[in-house]
Design a protein around this motif. Structure first.
Motif, PDB file in Angstrom:
ATOM      1  N   LEU A 123       0.827  -1.200   0.000  1.00 26.97           N
ATOM      2  CA  LEU A 123       0.000   0.000   0.000  1.00 26.97           C
ATOM      3  C   LEU A 123       0.870   1.262   0.000  1.00 26.97           C
ATOM      4  CD1 LEU A 123      -2.730  -1.073   2.586  1.00 26.97           C
ATOM      5  CD2 LEU A 123      -2.975  -0.931   0.098  1.00 26.97           C
ATOM      6  N   THR A 150      -1.382  10.528   6.999  1.00 30.05           N
ATOM      7  CA  THR A 150      -1.156   9.116   7.294  1.00 30.05           C
ATOM      8  C   THR A 150      -0.376   8.936   8.594  1.00 30.05           C
ATOM      9  OG1 THR A 150       0.792   9.130   5.828  1.00 30.05           O
ATOM     10  CG2 THR A 150      -1.291   8.374   4.884  1.00 30.05           C
ATOM     11  N   VAL A 181      -1.136  -0.266   7.866  1.00 28.65           N
ATOM     12  CA  VAL A 181      -2.040  -0.663   6.781  1.00 28.65           C
ATOM     13  C   VAL A 181      -3.230   0.289   6.706  1.00 28.65           C
ATOM     14  CG1 VAL A 181      -3.691  -2.429   6.054  1.00 28.65           C
ATOM     15  CG2 VAL A 181      -1.385  -3.094   6.730  1.00 28.65           C
ATOM     16  N   LEU A 182      -3.863   0.541   7.843  1.00 25.98           N
ATOM     17  CA  LEU A 182      -5.034   1.409   7.869  1.00 25.98           C
ATOM     18  C   LEU A 182      -4.670   2.852   7.506  1.00 25.98           C
ATOM     19  CD1 LEU A 182      -6.769   0.011  11.072  1.00 25.98           C
ATOM     20  CD2 LEU A 182      -7.429  -0.374   8.695  1.00 25.98           C
ATOM     21  N   GLY A 185      -4.092   3.052   3.818  1.00 23.91           N
ATOM     22  CA  GLY A 185      -5.373   2.917   3.135  1.00 23.91           C
ATOM     23  C   GLY A 185      -6.121   4.231   3.081  1.00 23.91           C
ATOM     24  N   LEU A 188      -4.450   6.426   0.439  1.00 22.93           N
ATOM     25  CA  LEU A 188      -4.781   6.035  -0.930  1.00 22.93           C
ATOM     26  C   LEU A 188      -6.173   6.500  -1.335  1.00 22.93           C
ATOM     27  CD1 LEU A 188      -3.288   2.436  -1.216  1.00 22.93           C
ATOM     28  CD2 LEU A 188      -2.704   4.410  -2.644  1.00 22.93           C
TER      29      LEU A 188
END
Length: 428
Positions: A123, A150, A181-182, A185, A188
């Protein structure tokens, strides 16, 4: 970009600081994964360097249609390449980590952490390719803002997922990876919404453009990726040396690696924001501006890194205490900070010269400079120092290697800037 890099690297350091509260074993296990994480980053950065250079040159020459096609290609091909690399690293994890010196107890901790960490790496690579596209178009505000966003999401999720809250027990070491990861995400999602309104991508003519651009892309991306992959290889060799000194030393080295990237935030921001500008000057043939940009960048890097490095070296006992409460890890980390941080002024010079070489058509020189920095200057000095005086010698040797690399890069740049103004491709 400096603010964004500070936030991005800051959350990586925060990850390690939270993990350090779990104990020395989880921190050492996480430290063993850093070289392979850097391997993924090396591939993605090499591809990002190439696309930023080609897109910025196309824009500088007025070829906006080609710039759109190149942007689409890198997003499609880049994410596919990183996905294949991530899968390979997942299935090869046990033999690779054993060769790095991980014991059975560390392997058990790594096994639970590695799958979510690889997902986070994929990611993050997709996000980085989007950043490269924005930077090539001269927009550094959005990448910097998304890095901050982020980082804040990760900072909020880290303690919840690692330690838990209320009846939620937390995930321990894997919680750090799931927080990333979150966070990526969320980044993105925002990036995708912004890209839809930019008209920087094209859906037609991609195969024709791929055939046209494959050689210049590989001509830049190949050496750039080799240059970017050499640091992970060197990191693997370095951690294998450190592993012989003990678990506390590995944990301290892992924290020092995080602190290194954070302290180099201005250098990293310049290596991301300066090449597209240099690429446009390259496309327009404005070599006077190239010379002025490089001289200014080098002055800023040396002045900033010396000031920051000396300040952190003087405050090393307190910085080490803040990052690790374990007395053994704290003392070893303080030694590393004291010697390594001031040497990053020379390391910053080398990184800037390599980055400029890729943007200006000197990819082979940049690759050779990277190889010389790591395998002629850094690793031999590090190994000799560890052999002579343990952790203290290792810190002194690594600092000496950075200094030698910076001096070599400065001499190379002086010769390049003093040469007649001819095509960089001809002078490679």
């Amino acid at each position: 970009m400096a603010i964004g890099v500070l936030a991005l690297l800051g959350f990586q350091l925060v990850d390690s600081a939270f993990v350090a509260r779990l104990g020395t074993a989880p921190l050492a296990a996480q430290s063993f994964t850093f070289p392979l994480s850097f391997l993924i980053i090396g591939v993605q950065v090499g591809m990002g360097i190439a696309i930023a250079a080609l897109v910025s040159r196309a824009l500088g020459a007025g070829e906006t249609g080609r710039a759109r096609r190149l942007g689409s290609l890198v997003l499609l091909v880049g994410t596919a390449v990183i996905a294949l690399l991530v899968l390979a690293l997942y299935f090869a994890q046990e033999p690779v980590f054993r060769r790095l010196g991980a014991e059975t107890a560390s392997l058990a901790l790594i096994r639970d952490y590695w799958a979510p960490q690889l997902l986070a790496a994929w990611l993050g690579a997709a996000l980085y390719f989007g950043y490269s596209l924005f930077r090539a178009h001269g927009n550094t505000r959005l990448p910097g803002s998304l890095m901050v966003l982020t980082s804040l999401v990760n900072l909020a999720l880290d303690p919840l997922l690692i330690f838990g809250v209320g009846a939620w027990p937390g995930l321990g070491l894997p919680g750090a990876a799931w927080a990333t990861v979150l966070a990526f995400g969320v980044g993105l999602l925002v990036l995708g919404v912004r890209l839809r309104g930019m008209h920087w991508l094209a859906g037609a003519g991609l195969l024709v453009e791929a055939r046209r651009s494959i050689r210049p892309f590989l001509g830049i991306a190949g050496p750039a990726m080799v240059s970017q992959l050499m640091p992970p290889l060197a990191a693997m060799l370095a951690i294998a040396v450190v592993a012989r000194l003990g678990e506390a030393e590995v944990a301290a080295w892992g924290l020092a690696s995080r602190l290194e990237t954070l302290s180099l935030m201005v250098v990293l921001a310049m290596t991301m924001s300066l090449p597209p500008w240099l690429g446009r000057c390259y496309g327009a043939g404005d070599w006077g501006q190239v010379h002025r940009l490089m001289r200014l960048a080098l002055r800023v890097v040396v002045a900033w890194q010396l000031m920051l490095g000396m300040g952190l070296a003087l405050a090393s006992p307190w910085v080490a205490e803040a990052l690790s409460g374990n007395p053994e890890v704290r003392d070893e980390l303080a030694i590393l900070i004291r010697f390594l941080l001031p040497s990053y002024a020379a390391l910053g010079v080398c990184m800037l010269v390599v980055s400029a070489g890729n943007a200006l058509g000197w990819p082979l020189r940049a690759m050779l400079m990277s190889a010389a920095r790591l395998f002629v200057c850094y690793l031999p000095c590090l190994w000799a120092g560890a052999w002579i005086a343990g952790m203290s010698g290792l810190a002194v040797g690594a600092a000496l290697g950075n200094l030698l690399a910076g001096l070599a890069a400065w001499q190379l740049l002086r010769r390049i800037l003093a040469s007649p103004r001819r095509s960089p491709a001809e002078s490679s």
